[in-house]
Design an enzyme around this catalytic site. Structure first.
Site, PDB file in Angstrom:
ATOM      1  N   GLU A 102       0.633  -1.347  -0.190  1.00  0.00           N
ATOM      2  CA  GLU A 102      -0.022  -0.181  -0.018  1.00  0.00           C
ATOM      3  C   GLU A 102       0.942   1.284  -0.071  1.00  0.00           C
ATOM      4  OE1 GLU A 102      -3.269  -1.771   2.989  1.00  0.00           O
ATOM      5  OE2 GLU A 102      -2.004  -0.309   3.456  1.00  0.00           O
ATOM      6  N   CYS A 115       2.923   8.431   2.080  1.00  0.00           N
ATOM      7  CA  CYS A 115       3.475   7.218   3.030  1.00  0.00           C
ATOM      8  C   CYS A 115       3.948   5.817   2.175  1.00  0.00           C
ATOM      9  CB  CYS A 115       2.125   7.045   3.987  1.00  0.00           C
ATOM     10  SG  CYS A 115       2.523   5.986   5.373  1.00  0.00           S
ATOM     11  N   CYS A 122       5.336  -7.088   7.896  1.00  0.00           N
ATOM     12  CA  CYS A 122       6.363  -6.716   8.774  1.00  0.00           C
ATOM     13  C   CYS A 122       6.585  -7.824   9.833  1.00  0.00           C
ATOM     14  CB  CYS A 122       5.705  -5.348   9.607  1.00  0.00           C
ATOM     15  SG  CYS A 122       6.882  -4.517  10.666  1.00  0.00           S
ATOM     16  N   CYS A 126       3.961  -5.504  16.260  1.00  0.00           N
ATOM     17  CA  CYS A 126       3.623  -4.728  17.300  1.00  0.00           C
ATOM     18  C   CYS A 126       2.334  -4.963  17.426  1.00  0.00           C
ATOM     19  CB  CYS A 126       3.898  -3.008  16.776  1.00  0.00           C
ATOM     20  SG  CYS A 126       5.407  -2.699  16.585  1.00  0.00           S
ATOM     21  N   CYS A 129      -0.877  -2.767  15.760  1.00  0.00           N
ATOM     22  CA  CYS A 129      -0.773  -2.615  14.273  1.00  0.00           C
ATOM     23  C   CYS A 129      -1.039  -3.664  13.305  1.00  0.00           C
ATOM     24  CB  CYS A 129       0.870  -2.441  13.881  1.00  0.00           C
ATOM     25  SG  CYS A 129       1.364  -2.214  12.119  1.00  0.00           S
ATOM     26  N   GLU A 176       9.374  -2.612   8.474  1.00  0.00           N
ATOM     27  CA  GLU A 176      10.254  -1.577   9.101  1.00  0.00           C
ATOM     28  C   GLU A 176      11.475  -1.220   8.103  1.00  0.00           C
ATOM     29  OE1 GLU A 176      10.906  -0.351  12.333  1.00  0.00           O
ATOM     30  OE2 GLU A 176      12.922   0.095  11.218  1.00  0.00           O
ATOM     31  N   SER A 207      11.095   5.991   9.357  1.00  0.00           N
ATOM     32  CA  SER A 207      10.340   5.895  10.757  1.00  0.00           C
ATOM     33  C   SER A 207      10.746   4.421  11.174  1.00  0.00           C
ATOM     34  CB  SER A 207       8.536   5.740  10.741  1.00  0.00           C
ATOM     35  OG  SER A 207       8.074   5.677  11.726  1.00  0.00           O
ATOM     36  N   CYS A 350      -2.769   2.229   7.832  1.00  0.00           N
ATOM     37  CA  CYS A 350      -1.868   1.194   7.140  1.00  0.00           C
ATOM     38  C   CYS A 350      -2.072   0.027   7.402  1.00  0.00           C
ATOM     39  CB  CYS A 350      -0.742   1.602   8.103  1.00  0.00           C
ATOM     40  SG  CYS A 350       0.940   0.345   7.674  1.00  0.00           S
TER      41      CYS A 350
END
Ligand code: SAH
Length: 376
Positions: A102, A115, A122, A126, A129, A176, A207, A350
């Site tokens: 995305e 973004c 990932c 987390c 998320c 990440e 980030s 996200c």
């Protein structure tokens, strides 16, 4: 002017979208061509959106034919494209292996932020998320990262509306970035190259959830902005929200932040991101803990209302709580930004569109040492 022949195919030749200026210069020197060809080709690809070599009229016919024979300009295919009522635009790109990623464009008063994703899924998991829930499949190539900017630039141009431009890039999409170090650095170099997107260092933000060794390496290579996803100011809570904290606990992470700042100019501030989760990390005490943690570090705190998704088990903090948390920080002199939720009607949060991916993470390998600086 996006050429129709750009479509996804299994890459066989050299994909020029994988190369930054240095890479192109090396390629052309291998052909005994002048190094300025690199700048010319970057301009054709990234500024003019041209992927048909025969349109690159300042190259000789011989060189055009050679590039056509030996190389390609292949971007992932846009398979979904939606504009929200608030102007947020979201794309789903399909990669040659069927994976999907995305990219989201978020217009604000005086800028347009793209973004960008850095991985398929990932591995960090987390707890709040939605990308993390889907598992991890693979790193993106440089071409797959920069293609997000390439597509967005073209498709926004085609809207023919003033101000709809990519002025900022944040690597806050799926993945990440610092666990895909080399490709992210190369793609960021293309973003910042005057012959490509020409974004200044203040307009690109990487980030990270806190991959400490990669933060040190990054400081040596790039002077972009850095955002650190904190979400908790004590190890016990952060371990439960950001499992990477077990590998790089807050003491090490904050030391890395201090080292990072020292290498930058005096106006540099680290952005700390803090997703506010109702009853989990949003009390007055948590705010005071956060203040203490960032003491002495030039800081900007980005307070993010939790974007709920099905089965997350978390709730968004009420507005009054967000305001109170914010005022504790602001009263102590810390600069804060409270992020607005955008693009709700197109699932712009996200990771919400991609759906389930084929998870290739192996739990015991998840936090293996990042392979940084291998090809740079
Ligand atoms: N892995 C990187 C970049 C991707 S996440 C990192 O952790 O920084 C980018 C930002 O989106 C992070 O601050 C993350 O915490 C935030 N985020 C993830 N899920 C969210 C959700 N459901 N609601 C609000 N913000 C979220």
């Amino acid at each position: 002017m996006r050429s129709a022949n750009v479509q996804d195919k299994t890459t066989s030749g050299l994909n020029l979208l994988d190369l930054d200026r240095q890479g192109l210069e090396d390629y052309f020197s291998g052909l005994e061509e002048k190094s300025f060809r690199a700048g010319q080709v970057l301009k054709w690809i990234h500024q003019k959106g041209v992927s048909d070599f025969q349109q690159m009229t300042n190259l000789s016919k011989v060189l055009r034919d050679r590039l056509q024979r030996d190389t390609e300009i292949t971007a992932p295919e846009v398979v979904y494209d939606a504009i929200s009522e608030d102007g947020t635009r979201k794309w789903l790109l399909q990669l040659h292996d069927g994976n999907r990623i995305e990219t989201v464009y978020i217009p604000e008063d005086d800028r347009g932020t793209l973004c960008v994703s850095s991985q398929v899924g990932c591995a960090l998991d987390c707890s709040f998320c939605s990308t993390g829930r889907q598992g991890f499949n693979r790193n993106l190539t440089t071409a797959e990262i920069i293609s997000q900017v390439w597509h967005a630039t073209r498709l926004l141009d085609e809207e023919k509306k003033p101000g709809r431009k990519v002025t900022n890039v944040v690597l806050m999409g799926m993945g990440e970035p610092l666990l895909n170090f080399d490709h992210v650095v190369r793609a960021v170099r293309i973003m910042m190259d005057d012959y490509a997107y020409g974004l200044s260092k203040r307009r690109v933000t990487i980030s990270t959830a806190g991959v400490v060794p990669a933060m040190d390496r990054l400081a040596e290579l790039l002077d972009t902005r850095l955002a650190v996803s904190l979400h908790a100011a004590n190890d016990e809570l952060r371990n439960s929200l950001v499992p990477l904290n077990k590998k790089y606990p807050l003491k090490e992470l904050m030391a890395a932040c201090r080292r990072f700042v020292v290498r930058q100019n005096s106006r540099f501030r680290i952005t700390f991101e803090y997703v506010l989760l109702d009853g989990v990390n949003d009390s007055d005490q948590h705010a005071r803990e956060l203040l203490k943690l960032v003491e002495g570090i030039p800081t900007l705190v980005n307070l993010i209302p939790f974007n709920p998704f099905e089965g997350s088990g978390y709730r968004t903090s009420p507005r009054s709580r967000v305001d109170r948390f914010n005022s504790i920080l602001a009263d102590a002199g810390v600069t804060t930004v409270v992020r607005r939720t955008r693009g709700d009607d197109i699932d712009a949060a996200c990771g919400q569109l991609v759906g389930q991916i084929e998870d290739k993470s192996r739990r015991h390998r998840r936090f293996e040492e990042p392979r940084i600086g291998m090809q740079l």
